[in-house]
Design a protein around this motif. Structure first.
Motif, mmCIF file in Angstrom:
data_model
loop_
_atom_site.group_PDB
_atom_site.id
_atom_site.type_symbol
_atom_site.label_atom_id
_atom_site.label_comp_id
_atom_site.label_asym_id
_atom_site.label_seq_id
_atom_site.Cartn_x
_atom_site.Cartn_y
_atom_site.Cartn_z
ATOM 1 N N GLY A 210 55.034 98.137 77.060
ATOM 2 C CA GLY A 210 55.867 99.687 75.459
ATOM 3 C C GLY A 210 54.605 99.458 74.791
ATOM 4 N N VAL A 211 53.909 98.791 74.854
ATOM 5 C CA VAL A 211 53.081 98.906 72.889
ATOM 6 C C VAL A 211 52.266 100.306 73.266
ATOM 7 C CG1 VAL A 211 51.813 98.226 71.578
ATOM 8 C CG2 VAL A 211 52.825 96.628 73.273
ATOM 9 N N ASP A 212 52.959 101.144 72.483
ATOM 10 C CA ASP A 212 52.130 101.962 71.676
ATOM 11 C C ASP A 212 50.711 102.637 70.987
ATOM 12 O OD1 ASP A 212 52.769 105.307 71.730
ATOM 13 O OD2 ASP A 212 53.489 105.056 69.917
ATOM 14 N N ASN A 213 49.889 103.076 71.871
ATOM 15 C CA ASN A 213 48.320 103.425 70.739
ATOM 16 C C ASN A 213 49.110 104.900 70.476
ATOM 17 O OD1 ASN A 213 45.888 103.602 69.866
ATOM 18 N ND2 ASN A 213 44.801 103.812 71.982
ATOM 19 N N ALA A 214 49.471 104.511 69.129
ATOM 20 C CA ALA A 214 49.276 106.193 68.225
ATOM 21 C C ALA A 214 48.814 106.756 67.992
ATOM 22 C CB ALA A 214 51.147 105.131 67.362
ATOM 23 N N LYS B 22 56.354 97.992 61.475
ATOM 24 C CA LYS B 22 56.737 96.644 60.884
ATOM 25 C C LYS B 22 56.692 95.503 61.528
ATOM 26 C CE LYS B 22 59.297 98.084 65.626
ATOM 27 N NZ LYS B 22 59.395 98.263 66.155
ATOM 28 N N LYS B 23 56.735 94.645 61.503
ATOM 29 C CA LYS B 23 56.019 93.172 62.554
ATOM 30 C C LYS B 23 57.732 92.838 63.403
ATOM 31 C CE LYS B 23 53.627 91.571 59.360
ATOM 32 N NZ LYS B 23 54.257 90.122 57.869
ATOM 33 N N LEU B 24 56.533 92.563 64.629
ATOM 34 C CA LEU B 24 57.047 92.095 66.088
ATOM 35 C C LEU B 24 58.040 90.918 66.271
ATOM 36 C CD1 LEU B 24 54.637 94.237 68.022
ATOM 37 C CD2 LEU B 24 57.155 95.168 67.081
ATOM 38 N N VAL C 297 58.462 95.189 74.492
ATOM 39 C CA VAL C 297 58.699 96.009 73.071
ATOM 40 C C VAL C 297 58.553 97.370 72.427
ATOM 41 C CG1 VAL C 297 56.566 93.787 72.706
ATOM 42 C CG2 VAL C 297 56.082 95.605 72.401
ATOM 43 N N THR C 298 59.055 97.530 71.445
ATOM 44 C CA THR C 298 58.886 99.264 71.030
ATOM 45 C C THR C 298 58.111 98.748 69.407
ATOM 46 O OG1 THR C 298 61.199 99.430 71.829
ATOM 47 C CG2 THR C 298 60.707 101.230 69.474
ATOM 48 N N GLY C 299 56.407 99.213 69.950
ATOM 49 C CA GLY C 299 56.169 99.254 68.426
ATOM 50 C C GLY C 299 54.810 99.409 69.173
#
Length: 445
Positions: free
Chosen positions: A106-110, A438-440, A410-412
């Motif tokens: 779920g990790v985003d490569n923003a 943010k910190k996870l 995760v949402t991040g």
């Protein structure tokens, strides 16, 4: 710590065995972590009052590990979350270390949007959190940011290591470490050159097995061993034997293995598993002898075009198997996904080998893996659509600060993962990263 030394002369953690070849090349062989280097509890380096050196904590190390071309999500990402997740076919090689790894999805490569061919912009976002300029990223990669904080006291601020010697593509495909705006730090892909960097050799006599670099340091080694306790004498012997084994293995590589194919070459057929293990062995040597604290490891390139004869797949290249437009027979639909499953499982096998080598090196009251944190990433999630959301990553290490043994959706962002690990686990204190906000907490105990 299995054996404690209390009232004995301490050995400096920076001790080295030194010598010089007939040709005048200087050789320096670092020592492994010896029992006599640590305090009686094995929790810190011992003070050396005679040298004015205070007690120091055992240093942490960081590795950014990369494979190209994304993953088949159905064979990589577990269906269950938490500690009781079932290992997928791709993750199966980590079965012995599942308690030491945290699988993320779920990790985003923003920062992957923008110009590029899908791979280049994704790679720029993954490594640096910045846009692809057309030639490279707009800023430094995460390993170099961490190296800037913790690498200054080492012989090498950081090491860049590669395996598959592809020259296909542009600088963005061939490099994962960047010092800054369009400033690539190419990986060293040739084992005997990496060996020379670590041990200081400037000639290739040992490569053709005429002699060993250890011949030049034996007098120094003999003098040192007379001062060491029995337990440390054995460790030094094992260390030197391991170096000699590395020499022989590198010398035994086939002629021409170090010739990099031209960019238009249609996929190589070299024995990458053999070279990967040598490169992992050399990186563990560098960590164990405190020559560096930070490394990047590029097993395969971004948009990789390697072939896999050791897996039985030679009719198409890795990148061809990731796309389902009928580019090659067998590279579409269910069968193509199975091929990617096997390729990605081999990638994880090599990562597991690296972890096992770290675990095999005693250090203080634990081992080298206890003081190392690795992040394993790809530039994509699902390979075919060049998917940049929902990336899967692995965070591995022995730190008690790292929550392990789980799969977490995760949402991040990639940046959130990096800053959490760098600051809270590695202790680098980088504070920020372009895509971090943010910190996870799920990554921390």
């Amino acid at each position: 710590m299995s054996q404690v030394i209390t009232n004995r002369v301490r050995t400096s953690r920076r001790s080295m065995l030194k010598g010089m070849t007939v040709a005048g090349a200087r050789i320096a062989v670092g020592l492994p972590p010896l029992i006599s280097m640590f305090n009686s509890a094995g929790t810190a380096y011992a003070a050396m009052p005679e040298a004015g050196t205070p007690a120091k904590p055992i240093e942490t190390r960081f590795v950014l590990w990369f494979n190209g071309n994304g993953i088949p999500e159905r064979y990589w990402i577990p269906s269950e979350e938490g500690h009781d997740y079932e290992l997928t076919p791709c993750l199966a090689p980590l079965a012995a270390w599942r308690k030491d790894v945290h699988v993320l999805s779920g990790v985003d490569n923003a920062a992957a949007a923008g110009k590029g061919n899908g791979h280049t912009n994704s790679m720029s976002g993954l490594m640096t959190g910045t846009d692809f300029t057309g030639r490279g990223p707009s800023g430094p990669s995460i390993d170099q940011i961490i190296a800037g904080k913790i690498g200054g006291d080492s012989r090498f601020r950081s090491l860049q290591i590669g395996v598959a010697q592809e020259s296909f593509g542009e600088s963005m495909q061939r490099n994962m470490s960047w010092a800054g705006y369009e400033r690539a730090l190419p990986p060293e892909m040739i084992p005997h050159r990496l060996f020379d960097r670590l041990f200081g050799a400037q000639e290739e006599g040992w490569v053709n097995r005429k002699k060993s670099i250890l011949d030049t340091v034996m007098a120094d080694a003999s003098a040192l061993q007379k001062k060491l306790p029995t337990e440390d004498k054995s460790r030094v012997d094992e260390h030197l034997s391991g170096i000699r084994d590395l020499e022989r293995s590198i010398a035994g590589l086939p002629p021409g293995y170090d010739r990099v194919a031209p960019p238009d070459f249609d996929g190589d057929m070299k024995d990458w598993p053999r070279i990967a293990k040598l490169q992992s062995d050399l990186l563990v040597q560098a960590f164990a002898t405190r020559q560096t604290r930070v490394a990047s490891y590029m097993l395969t390139k971004c948009q990789s075009i390697t072939r896999f004869p050791w897996l039985g797949y030679t009719s198409a290249r890795h990148h061809d198997y990731t796309h389902a437009e009928g580019k090659v027979q067998g590279a579409d639909g269910v069968e193509g996904q199975r091929v990617l499953r096997d390729i990605c499982r081999w990638h994880v096998e090599e990562f597991a080998y690296f972890v096992s080598k770290l675990e095999s090196v005693p250090e203080g009251d634990g081992n080298l893996f206890d003081h190392t944190t690795a992040i394993y990433a790809h530039e994509h999630a699902e390979a075919n659509p060049h998917k940049n959301s929902g990336l899967a990553m692995i965070v591995a290490g022995g730190s008690p600060k790292l929550a392990r043994g789980s799969h977490t959706r995760v949402t991040g962002t990639v940046g959130d993962v990096y800053v959490t690990v760098a600051d809270e686990v590695v202790g680098a204190g980088i504070g920020k990263f372009p895509t971090a906000s943010k910190k996870l907490g799920a990554l921390l105990t």
